[in-house]
Design an enzyme around this catalytic site. Structure first.
Site, PDB file in Angstrom:
ATOM      1  N   LYS A  34       7.955  12.741  13.573  1.00  0.00           N
ATOM      2  CA  LYS A  34       8.475  11.370  13.573  1.00  0.00           C
ATOM      3  C   LYS A  34       8.266  10.734  12.207  1.00  0.00           C
ATOM      4  CE  LYS A  34       4.093   9.767  15.493  1.00  0.00           C
ATOM      5  NZ  LYS A  34       3.346   9.651  16.755  1.00  0.00           N
ATOM      6  N   ARG A 129      -0.534   1.889  26.365  1.00  0.00           N
ATOM      7  CA  ARG A 129       0.586   1.667  25.453  1.00  0.00           C
ATOM      8  C   ARG A 129       1.813   2.084  26.253  1.00  0.00           C
ATOM      9  NH1 ARG A 129       0.592   4.638  19.671  1.00  0.00           N
ATOM     10  NH2 ARG A 129       1.163   6.317  21.073  1.00  0.00           N
ATOM     11  N   TYR A 251      -4.804  -8.263 -12.392  1.00  0.00           N
ATOM     12  CA  TYR A 251      -4.694  -9.558 -11.716  1.00  0.00           C
ATOM     13  C   TYR A 251      -6.017  -9.963 -11.094  1.00  0.00           C
ATOM     14  CZ  TYR A 251       0.405  -9.200 -12.025  1.00  0.00           C
ATOM     15  OH  TYR A 251       1.691  -9.097 -12.465  1.00  0.00           O
ATOM     16  N   MET A 299       2.065  -4.034  -8.676  1.00  0.00           N
ATOM     17  CA  MET A 299       3.280  -3.527  -8.040  1.00  0.00           C
ATOM     18  C   MET A 299       3.657  -2.141  -8.558  1.00  0.00           C
ATOM     19  SD  MET A 299       7.047  -5.304  -7.826  1.00  0.00           S
ATOM     20  CE  MET A 299       6.545  -6.723  -6.886  1.00  0.00           C
TER      21      MET A 299
HETATM   22  C1  LIG Z   1       2.416  10.674  16.932  1.00  0.00           C
HETATM   23  C2  LIG Z   1       2.171  11.348  18.233  1.00  0.00           C
HETATM   24  C3  LIG Z   1       1.497  12.583  18.309  1.00  0.00           C
HETATM   25  C4  LIG Z   1       0.872  13.241  17.099  1.00  0.00           C
HETATM   26  O1  LIG Z   1      -0.384  12.657  16.819  1.00  0.00           O
HETATM   27  P1  LIG Z   1      -1.287  13.180  15.612  1.00  0.00           P
HETATM   28  O2  LIG Z   1      -2.515  12.352  15.721  1.00  0.00           O
HETATM   29  O3  LIG Z   1      -0.524  12.908  14.360  1.00  0.00           O
HETATM   30  O4  LIG Z   1      -1.525  14.618  15.828  1.00  0.00           O
HETATM   31  C5  LIG Z   1       1.411  13.198  19.543  1.00  0.00           C
HETATM   32  N1  LIG Z   1       1.933  12.622  20.645  1.00  0.00           N
HETATM   33  C6  LIG Z   1       2.560  11.440  20.626  1.00  0.00           C
HETATM   34  C7  LIG Z   1       3.095  10.854  21.875  1.00  0.00           C
HETATM   35  C8  LIG Z   1       2.691  10.757  19.420  1.00  0.00           C
HETATM   36  O5  LIG Z   1       3.313   9.575  19.394  1.00  0.00           O
END
Ligand SMILES: *Cc1c(COP(=O)(O)O)cnc(C)c1O
Length: 353
Positions: A34, A129, A251, A299
């Protein structure tokens, strides 16, 4: 010469890290790619991880891009579908989908194909969640099992604390109690659970972070886990300054020299994705040697200490993170996590392989 910053993606490291996962489990591996492969580039990552049993991501466009690039393995949409149009694409490209809420089951009634959808029914086992409450899973399972559109069901959950001392015990117990009622495939483990809790492996593991070569644990390094960093963010020193005692840097004057010293100005700033909250002392490599940030990140630039590095100067290579400079250390100096740093690289940073 172009502005010297770049992120190099090491596909051999990605492949190596997948093998580390393979050695740790006999379950099938759903590689989580992802967020543009955690910032490494979707297709670049998929190519290196092409021996994975499946790919998991969020955006249906990315899933389609993988199919169009020729990937035949399972592709799972981690948030499932959002509307009927998504369902048509899911049918057309043979994608799997997480179902986490009742409204999705109602949407499914419009699914155009019979007996073709692989559903990952998500249980909220304690993270609160996504997922059905344990008391609602029976209802959801029944609806999906007799749904004309559903081919196969996998029961999944996600851990909130697999990476820390709280662990997985409570959530695993909740999940196992539910799973005992059904003969379906199981999927629970993220990277941390894959590496630490074999009892969570089930039929499919879902590693993300470890594939990119970072450790999910605060107390164990990636190197100790046998992982190799896949992304190296590098730039160069484009100017140097000599400071005398009392001179301030950047800064807000957040660093003040206590004595005469030399600093380097690096072409990398928060507009490249380097964390602005990295403070004085955040680690960095200059010509392969450990140094530290001085003053605030701006930046487009940041400043590094050249004390003890007389050979370093304009043109010297600086490793912000990657091989030799664990991204976890930069993250902890910036009160964030390596996941966020990987994803935050901005499009102006050229990606090389
Ligand atoms: C992002 C995600 C993972 C992977 O988690 P990692 O900690 O990066 O290994 C696995 N399952 C779900 C549902 C996720 O959203």
């Amino acid at each position: 010469m172009p502005r010297p910053i770049s992120a190099r993606i090491d596909q051999d490291a990605l492949e190596h890290n997948l093998q580390v996962a393979r050695r740790a489990t006999s379950a099938r591996i759903m590689a989580v790619i992802k967020a543009n492969g955690y910032g490494h580039g979707l297709l670049r990552v998929a190519e290196a991880l092409s021996s994975a049993d499946g790919f998991a991501l969020l955006d249906i466009k990315d899933a389609i891009a993988l199919r169009e690039a020729g990937y035949r393995q399972s592709i799972l949409l981690l948030e499932g579908f959002f509307d009927a149009e998504d369902l048509e694409q899911i049918a057309a490209y043979d994608l799997g989908a997480v179902v986490h809420s009742e409204w999705q089951i109602r949407l499914l009634d419009a699914y155009p194909r019979v007996d073709s959808l692989d559903v990952w029914l998500k249980v909220n086992s304690g993270m609160h969640r996504l997922g059905f409450h344990p008391a609602q899973v029976g209802m959801a399972m029944e609806a999906l099992q007799r749904h004309r559109a559903v081919r196969e069901i996998t029961l999944m959950t996600h851990f909130a604390n697999a990476d820390d001392e709280r662990g997985i015990v409570m959530q695993l117990e909740t999940y196992n109690e539910i799973a005992a009622n059904y003969r379906v495939s199981r999927s629970l483990a993220n990277s941390a659970a894959l590496l630490r809790y074999p009892e969570t492996h089930g039929d499919w593991v879902r590693p993300g972070l470890m594939l990119y070569g970072a450790s999910p644990f605060a107390d164990i390094s990636a190197a100790q886990l046998g992982l190799k960093p896949a992304m190296s963010l590098k730039s160069r020193i484009i100017a140097t300054q000599r400071l005398k005692a009392g001179d301030e840097v950047g800064y807000g004057g957040k660093y003040r020299a206590e004595r005469e010293m030399r600093i380097g100005v690096v072409a990398c700033g928060y507009a490249d994705g380097y964390p602005r909250h990295a403070g004085n002392g955040a680690p960095v490599l200059v010509e392969g040697r450990k140094s530290q940030l001085l003053g605030r990140v701006s930046m487009d630039m940041l400043c590094v200490d050249l004390t003890g590095l007389p050979e370093a100067g304009t043109g010297s290579e600086v490793t912000l993170w990657g091989a030799g400079m664990p991204i976890e250390e930069v993250a902890s100096s910036s009160e964030t996590i390596s996941y966020e740093l990987m994803c935050a690289l901005t499009p102006r940073v050229p990606m090389l392989t």
